[in-house]
Write an enzyme that holds these catalytic residues in place. Sequence first.
Site, PDB file in Angstrom:
ATOM      1  N   HIS A   5      37.124  46.883  35.818  1.00 16.77           N
ATOM      2  CA  HIS A   5      37.714  47.272  37.104  1.00 16.77           C
ATOM      3  C   HIS A   5      38.902  48.187  36.803  1.00 16.77           C
ATOM      4  CE1 HIS A   5      40.049  46.736  40.819  1.00 16.77           C
ATOM      5  NE2 HIS A   5      38.947  46.261  41.383  1.00 16.77           N
TER       6      HIS A   5
ATOM      7  N   ASP B  18      40.943  39.385  32.421  1.00 19.19           N
ATOM      8  CA  ASP B  18      40.930  39.622  33.863  1.00 19.19           C
ATOM      9  C   ASP B  18      40.019  38.556  34.465  1.00 19.19           C
ATOM     10  OD1 ASP B  18      40.219  40.380  36.404  1.00 19.19           O
ATOM     11  OD2 ASP B  18      39.848  42.479  35.912  1.00 19.19           O
TER      12      ASP B  18
ATOM     13  N   GLN C  18      37.164  37.538  38.830  1.00 22.71           N
ATOM     14  CA  GLN C  18      35.856  37.074  39.291  1.00 22.71           C
ATOM     15  C   GLN C  18      35.409  35.792  38.608  1.00 22.71           C
ATOM     16  OE1 GLN C  18      34.544  38.361  41.862  1.00 22.71           O
ATOM     17  NE2 GLN C  18      35.371  40.435  41.988  1.00 22.71           N
TER      18      GLN C  18
ATOM     19  N   LYS D 210      40.423  35.718  46.383  1.00 23.82           N
ATOM     20  CA  LYS D 210      38.996  35.606  46.042  1.00 23.82           C
ATOM     21  C   LYS D 210      38.589  34.154  45.819  1.00 23.82           C
ATOM     22  CE  LYS D 210      39.021  40.043  43.546  1.00 23.82           C
ATOM     23  NZ  LYS D 210      38.460  41.007  44.466  1.00 23.82           N
TER      24      LYS D 210
ATOM     25  N   CYS E 154      35.546  50.143  42.362  1.00 21.39           N
ATOM     26  CA  CYS E 154      36.713  50.354  41.484  1.00 21.39           C
ATOM     27  C   CYS E 154      36.293  50.339  40.019  1.00 21.39           C
ATOM     28  CB  CYS E 154      37.806  49.324  41.730  1.00 21.39           C
ATOM     29  SG  CYS E 154      38.376  49.302  43.430  1.00 21.39           S
TER      30      CYS E 154
HETATM   31  N1  C6P Z   1      37.642  43.477  42.933  1.00 24.30           N
HETATM   32  C1  C6P Z   1      35.756  43.933  44.363  1.00 24.30           C
HETATM   33  O1  C6P Z   1      35.228  44.117  45.457  1.00 24.30           O
HETATM   34  P1  C6P Z   1      43.101  42.545  43.324  1.00 24.30           P
HETATM   35  O2  C6P Z   1      42.708  43.711  44.183  1.00 24.30           O
HETATM   36  O3  C6P Z   1      44.382  42.809  42.575  1.00 24.30           O
HETATM   37  O4  C6P Z   1      43.075  41.250  44.029  1.00 24.30           O
HETATM   38  O5  C6P Z   1      41.943  42.407  42.221  1.00 24.30           O
HETATM   39  C2  C6P Z   1      41.611  43.503  41.413  1.00 24.30           C
HETATM   40  C3  C6P Z   1      40.408  43.196  40.582  1.00 24.30           C
HETATM   41  C4  C6P Z   1      40.547  43.149  39.195  1.00 24.30           C
HETATM   42  N2  C6P Z   1      39.528  42.831  38.400  1.00 24.30           N
HETATM   43  C5  C6P Z   1      38.309  42.542  38.885  1.00 24.30           C
HETATM   44  C6  C6P Z   1      37.209  42.153  37.956  1.00 24.30           C
HETATM   45  C7  C6P Z   1      38.091  42.587  40.274  1.00 24.30           C
HETATM   46  O6  C6P Z   1      36.883  42.303  40.746  1.00 24.30           O
HETATM   47  C8  C6P Z   1      39.158  42.948  41.132  1.00 24.30           C
HETATM   48  C9  C6P Z   1      38.929  43.082  42.611  1.00 24.30           C
HETATM   49  C10 C6P Z   1      37.229  43.600  44.322  1.00 24.30           C
HETATM   50  O7  C6P Z   1      35.116  43.994  43.321  1.00 24.30           O
HETATM   51  C11 C6P Z   1      38.043  44.579  45.116  1.00 24.30           C
HETATM   52  S1  C6P Z   1      38.023  46.201  44.424  1.00 24.30           S
END
Ligand code: C6P
Length: 410
Positions: free
Chosen positions: A121, A198, A201, A224, A364
């Site tokens: 991401h 990270d 997920q 999430k 992303c």
């Molecule tokens: N992915 C998706 O629809 P934030 O936005 O800071 O809460 O999380 C960022 C982020 C970082 N790493 C991974 C693996 C992610 O999946 C995400 C967020 C969402 O896939 C929104 S782009």
Amino acid sequence: MNVVEIRKDFPILQQTVNGHPLVYLDSAATSQKPRQVIEVLCRYYETDNANVHRGVHTLGTRATEAYELAREKVARFINAPSPLQVVFTRGTTESLNMVAYGWARRKLGPGDEIVTTPAEHHSNLIPWQQAARATGATLKYVPLQPDGTISLEDVRAAVTPRTKLMAIAHVSNVLGTIHPVREIAEIVHQAGGILVVDGAQSVPHLPVDVQALDCDFLAFSGHKMCGPTGIGVLYGKKRLLDEMEPTYFGGEMIDVVELYESTWKETPWKFEGGTPIIAGAIGLGAAVDYLSQIGMQEIRNHDLRITAYALERLREVEDLAIYGPAEAERRGGLVTFNLGQIHPHDVSTVLDAQGVAIRAGHHCAQPLMRILNVPATARASFYLYNTEEDIDALVRALRSAKEFFGHAVG
Ligand code: C6P
């Protein structure tokens, strides 16, 4: 795990969208919130709201206790050795940036290496690009296998004594791949580096034990995992958090402030400058209670069943390309796909007209889209409230999208 009962906890799911019962398949973007979390947030604002770590009045004490209790709950949830290793942040993005600013930029220099993968991401990629640029370090990538996994051999080849830091998603938000974090940590540690995970997920979907994984930092987002938006976590090993610089300077994070220099509070408070995300943290604590009561292994088993069923049903849809590992066991609860030549935004729009919410776009992860050789993909992602009927509705809606755009398929 009784999904029928669980669904009753989520008021938002009890509605029709565009004349159809809502089928929410976008939990990887953000999950829905159970009544139990919404009620805790309301109660906090109705009875306890005050700033924390400041006032000595009763509400201030209650708010502080609730905020710090949330930290303890999160620490237990990921099996952190101490709540002092749990920093509240705005989310995964902020957590990762804090490591990049506070640790990587201080510790890295020319000749050092940062290792990651091209499937990350942007939040787990751009902070390292920027840190490499600022310090003269080199960014290296472990190649992606055609099935969306990475091989430990390739990790061993990429990680050298110059590797100061490796960063990887525990679960890919596009391919769903569950990466072998524990084994990767061992390789990185043997080379003398640290591993940043990270967990955006993974923490919502799998039992995650930071001590068993032996990761050095873990970043994740509350929204999430049934919690509110605007709250996240950075877990770190104590020694690393202690040597890491705060990113934000100002109120609350200080020990002594002089005119020309200042000192900071201890970890984790030195990282929480300004009025923290009090309600968010308390809401996350409630989300952790909710998930723990159901059981993370139960949730993982449910994800696995739904993902296996989704893979099976989606494979029946003609012209549907599915990305990522073939086996549900190697995936988190999501499936990314493309339907013939139909743009995923169009697929998503047709599905929405039938009440089915999925995500379409580059998720992303633009470098990964280039590897997959597509501009974008569609993604259905699952959570504890999804049922096999939701997957049936997805498949029906995809078939009607195919009929609608008939000429463009193939
Ligand atoms: N992915 C998706 O629809 P934030 O936005 O800071 O809460 O999380 C960022 C982020 C970082 N790493 C991974 C693996 C992610 O999946 C995400 C967020 C969402 O896939 C929104 S782009």
